[in-house]
Scaffold this active site. Structure first.
Site, PDB file in Angstrom:
ATOM      1  N   ASP A  24       0.854  -1.176   0.000  1.00  0.00           N
ATOM      2  CA  ASP A  24       0.000   0.000   0.000  1.00  0.00           C
ATOM      3  C   ASP A  24       0.900   1.239   0.000  1.00  0.00           C
ATOM      4  OD1 ASP A  24      -2.284   1.539   0.108  1.00  0.00           O
ATOM      5  OD2 ASP A  24      -2.407   1.475   2.292  1.00  0.00           O
TER       6      ASP A  24
ATOM      7  N   LYS B  72      -7.892  30.930   0.157  1.00  0.00           N
ATOM      8  CA  LYS B  72      -7.124  29.822  -0.403  1.00  0.00           C
ATOM      9  C   LYS B  72      -8.097  28.766  -0.882  1.00  0.00           C
ATOM     10  CE  LYS B  72      -6.172  26.462   3.304  1.00  0.00           C
ATOM     11  NZ  LYS B  72      -6.839  27.000   4.488  1.00  0.00           N
TER      12      LYS B  72
END
Length: 705
Positions: free
Chosen positions: A368, A498
C-alpha cells in the site's frame, strides 16, 4: 486407494478455489448498492424512518430484535486443546510419531517373543515423543501469544454513538444501532455504521484505512459518483470523523457494512500452505519412501539369510527408525522461534512461525502507499511565487526552511497561509520540535501551519493571528472549493483566500509578480496555469492563495455577512501556490532497491489517485522506466506490443474491475513495474490471488503509522 484420495483432494482444492472466486464476485456485486443514489424520501420510506425524528424507541427495539446487534460476527474459536493437538500432529510431526510408534512396537515385540527388554528402542521412542511435544509447546505458545495480541484489536469498535430517536437525542452503545437510525456525528467520532449523509457542516472523514486516501475526505449531501466508495454522501463503518459535524441515516450495520463484508470475505478464505510446510511435506514423503524401501529390502534380506521372522521384523523396524531425522523438527522450530523473537524486537508480530520462512521466500511484495511507503503526514514540498518554483525541505528537521527567499512575494504568501488557516498547535508542546508537535485541524492546514512556523517570517502564527484578529470566516466547501477569512490589518480589513487553483485564479484580476502588483494579463495567467500543471504532474495537491485589501469603508466594526455576502469576492490579487504531498519514508527507496537486487518485485497497490501514486512510485524507485502506460476506464487487450514490455504500467481500479483473470495474469506476467491505483480492498485481494496463480510467493503490506 491412494489414487482415489489424490482425486478427492484435487477436487476439494478446485472447489475451494471456485468457491473463493464466486464469493469474491458476489462481494463485488453486493457492495454496489443504491443507498447513496436513491432520493432521500425514497430511502426514508424504504427504511421506515424519519429524516427529522429518526426511528421511535419501539421501532428501534423491534429492528434490533430482528437483525441483531451492530457488530461483526466473530470467527469461530477453536478450543485450545484442539490448537495444541494440531501443533503436535501436523506436517513432519506425523513422521516422528510413526517412528516413536515403531520403536514402542519393537520393544513390545521383543518383550513378547524373547522376554528381553529393548532399552535402546524404548529410549529412542521416548526421545521422539519428547521432541514432538517440546516443539509443539514452543509453536503453541508463540501462536497463542500472537493470537491474544490480534484479539485486542477488536476493541477498536466504537463503544458509543449519538442517535436521534423519536425526536430526542440520546447516547447509546454502538452495538445497539439499527438500520434506519438517525445518527449525529462530530469530529473525533468513529463512524458506527454505514451512513447516508443528510446534513453536513464542514464534515470530513479519514478513509485511509479503507481507500488509502491520506487527505481527509469531505462528506456532504450530494451524490457525486455511482461508485459507493467514491461518492461524497456516504460515511463508512470504522472510519474516523476528523472535522465538522453531520447527520445521517444508517443503511447498513455489522456484517452488511462495506468493512464487514471485507472482513467476512477474508475470514472465509482458506490459507495456502507455506513454502516451508510444502518442503517439509515433500521431504517427509521422500524420507518415508526411502526408509520403508530400505527397511523392506534389509528385512527381506534377513529372511533370505534364514533369520526368524521376528528378528527380521525387528531389523526392518530398526532400519526405518534409523532413517527418521529426529532433530530436524526441533532444529527448524528453534531457528524459527529465534527469528520470530528478533523480529518482535523490531515491532514485527509473527502470528505463525512458518510465516518467518515465507518472508524469506518472498518473490513479490504488494505494498500500500499511505502510511506504508509514505509517512501518512501531509507536507509542503513546493511553493510558487514571483514566477519562481522553490523546493521546500521535507525532511523531519527542515533545516533549509530558514534559507527560503525572503522576498515581498514570499512574505505575502506566508501572510495568506497564516491567516487563512484554522489549524493551531496544541498547548503544552512549545518546547518540542515543530515537525513533531501535535496540531488540531485539517491535515493540509497542519502542513501549512508547520511550514509557516518554520519560515519564521512573521514570528509565531498564533501571535500574528492575535495581532490581526479574524472578523469573518467562510469555511471550505465542496461547492465553492475555497476558504475565505477577513482580518483587521493596520486599521484596514484584509481579505485572504485559499482553495482550488482554478477557482482562485478565476477570482483574481491582479497578480503580485516581479516585486509589484500588476494586472492579471493572459500571459501571466498562462504562467500560473503552467506552474500549477507542473506541480500537479508531480502528484502533489496544489492550493492557490490570494488577498485583497478592502477599501476604507470596511472597518473592524463593519458587520460582515457571509450569506448573502456584503463584501467583494472578486478582483482579488493572486500571490502564489503551495503544493503538498504525503512524502515517502526516507528509508523506502533504499529498501525497494535492496528488494530489487534480491530478485523481489515491488508492486504498489493503493486506493489513492493514479497521478499521486505514479509520482510516489517514481520517487521510491518502484517505477524506474522513463515511459509508462496508463490504463483507465478501458479494458486491456490480451496482446501487448513488444515495445511496451519494458515500460511501467499504471492501472486504474475501474479498468481492473472490467478485466478477466486471463487479462490480469497477462499484465502481471508481462510488466515488471506495476502500480494499481484507485483500488478497493476487494481488488487488492484479486491482485494477490493473481500473483498466486502465477506461482509467486508474496506479501501484502498495508498499515498506517
Amino acid at each position: 486407494m491412494p489414487l482415489f484420495k489424490k482425486k478427492m483432494q484435487r477436487s476439494k482444492s478446485l472447489s475451494r478455489k471456485e468457491i473463493s472466486l464466486a464469493r469474491l464476485e458476489n462481494f463485488r456485486k453486493e457492495v454496489i448498492t443504491d443507498h447513496h443514489t436513491v432520493p432521500l424520501g425514497e430511502l426514508c420510506r424504504r427504511l421506515n424512518t424519519d429524516r427529522e425524528n429518526g426511528l421511535t424507541v419501539k421501532q428501534a427495539a423491534d429492528v434490533l430484535q430482528k437483525t441483531g446487534p451492530n457488530t461483526l460476527t466473530p470467527s469461530t474459536k477453536t478450543p485450545e486443546y484442539i490448537k495444541f493437538l494440531k501443533t503436535i500432529s501436523h506436517g513432519f510431526s506425523v513422521l516422528l510419531w510413526i517412528g516413536a510408534f515403531l520403536c514402542f512396537a519393537a520393544v513390545t515385540l521383543r518383550k513378547l517373543t524373547t522376554h528381553e527388554f529393548d532399552t535402546d528402542n524404548l529410549i529412542l521412542g521416548c526421545v521422539l515423543v519428547v521432541v514432538v511435544m517440546v516443539t509443539g509447546v514452543f509453536m503453541y505458545f508463540q501462536e497463542h501469544k500472537s493470537q491474544k495480541i490480534m484479539e485486542s484489536f477488536a476493541n477498536m469498535v466504537p463503544p458509543k454513538a449519538t442517535v436521534i430517536r423519536g425526536g430526542e437525542t440520546m447516547t447509546i452503545v454502538s452495538r445497539d444501532i439499527v438500520i434506519g437510525d438517525l445518527v449525529d456525528m462530530k469530529f473525533g467520532d468513529r463512524i458506527p455504521a454505514d451512513i447516508r449523509i443528510i446534513q453536513s457542516q464542514g464534515f470530513k472523514v479519514d478513509n485511509s484505512a479503507l481507500t488509502g486516501e491520506s487527505e481527509p475526505q469531505y462528506r456532504g449531501t450530494e451524490c457525486t459518483s455511482d461508485d459507493l466508495l467514491e461518492t461524497k454522501n456516504f460515511a463508512f463503518f470504522s472510519t474516523n470523523a476528523v472535522e465538522g459535524t453531520a447527520k445521517g441515516i444508517v443503511v447498513a450495520c455489522g456484517d452488511h457494512t462495506v468493512m464487514g463484508r471485507i472482513a467476512g470475505l477474508t475470514a472465509r478464505l482458506q490459507p495456502n500452505k507455506t513454502p516451508i510446510a510444502k518442503e517439509l511435506e515433500h521431504f517427509m514423503k521422500i524420507i518415508s519412501c526411502w526408509a520403508c524401501l530400505l527397511g523392506f529390502v534389509f528385512g527381506g534380506a534377513a529372511l533370505a539369510m534364514n533369520y526368524s521372522w521376528i528378528e527380521a521384523s525387528l531389523f526392518l523396524i530398526g532400519i526405518i527408525v534409523a532413517n527418521v531425522p529426529e532433530g530436524l523438527l526441533a532444529t527448524v522450530t528453534v531457528c524459527l522461534s529465534v527469528t520470530a523473537k528478533r523480529m518482535a524486537g523490531r515491532n514485527c508480530l509473527v502470528k505463525n512461525l512458518e510465516a518467518v520462512e515465507t518472508l524469506g521466500s518472498t518473490s513479490v511484495i504488494c505494498s500500500d502507499k499511505t502510511g506504508t511507503l509514505t509517512q501518512n503526514k501531509m507536507t509542503v514540498c513546493h511553493f510558487w511565487c514571483d514566477n519562481i518554483t522553490t523546493n521546500a525541505d521535507i525532511t523531519v528537521q527542515q533545516n533549509a526552511a530558514k534559507n527560503y527567499r525572503n522576498t515581498e512575494a514570499f512574505d505575502l504568501l506566508m501572510r495568506c497561509a497564516t491567516l487563512c488557516n484554522r489549524a493551531e498547535f496544541i498547548h503544552g508542546q512549545e518546547g518540542e520540535p515543530i515537525a513533531t508537535r501535535s496540531v488540531r485541524g485539517d491535515a493540509s492546514e497542519e502542513a501549512i501551519l508547520k511550514f509557516v512556523e518554520l519560515s519564521h517570517l512573521h514570528g509565531s502564527p498564533t501571535d500574528f493571528r492575535k495581532t490581526h484578529p479574524k472578523l469573518l470566516e467562510v469555511p471550505f466547501s465542496s461547492t465553492t472549493k475555497y476558504q475565505l477569512s477577513i482580518h483587521e490589518m493596520d486599521g484596514r480589513c484584509l481579505l485572504v483566500m485559499k482553495g482550488a487553483p482554478e477557482r482562485i485564479l478565476a477570482r483574481c484580476s491582479k497578480i503580485f509578480i516581479d516585486g509589484t502588483t500588476k494586472e492579471m494579463t493572459e500571459e501571466y495567467r498562462i504562467k500560473c496555469d503552467n506552474a500549477c500543471v507542473q506541480l500537479a504532474e508531480k502528484g502533489e495537491r496544489v492550493l492557490g492563495f490570494c488577498d485583497l485589501l478592502l477599501d476604507e469603508s470596511y472597518t473592524k466594526d463593519f458587520k460582515f455577512c457571509a450569506e448573502p455576502a456584503n463584501f467583494p469576492r472578486r478582483d482579488l490579487r493572486f500571490v502564489g501556490f503551495m503544493a503538498l504531498i504525503d512524502p515517502p519514508r526516507p528509508q523506502v527507496p533504499d529498501a525497494v532497491e535492496r528488494c530489487r537486487n534480491a530478485g523481489i518485485r515491488v508492486v504498489m497497490v493503493t486506493g489513492d489517485h493514479p497521478i499521486t501514486a505514479k509520482a510516489i512510485a517514481k520517487e521510491v524507485s518502484i517505477i524506474k522506466s522513463k515511459e509508462s502506460l496508463d490504463v483507465a476506464n478501458v479494458g486491456v487487450v490480451e496482446t501487448i506490443p513488444p515495445t511496451l514490455k519494458d515500460t511501467a504500467i499504471v492501472i486504474h481500479g475501474s479498468a481492473l474491475r472490467d478485466m478477466t483473470n486471463q487479462e490480469l495474469d497477462h499484465i502481471l506476467r508481462s510488466f515488471k513495474e506495476i502500480v494499481f491505483a484507485r483500488t478497493s480492498p476487494t481488488q487488492k485481494l484479486q491482485i494477490v490471488e493473481g500473483f498466486q496463480r502465477l506461482g509467486q510467493i508474496g506479501k501484502l503490506f498495508a498499515f498506517n503509522s
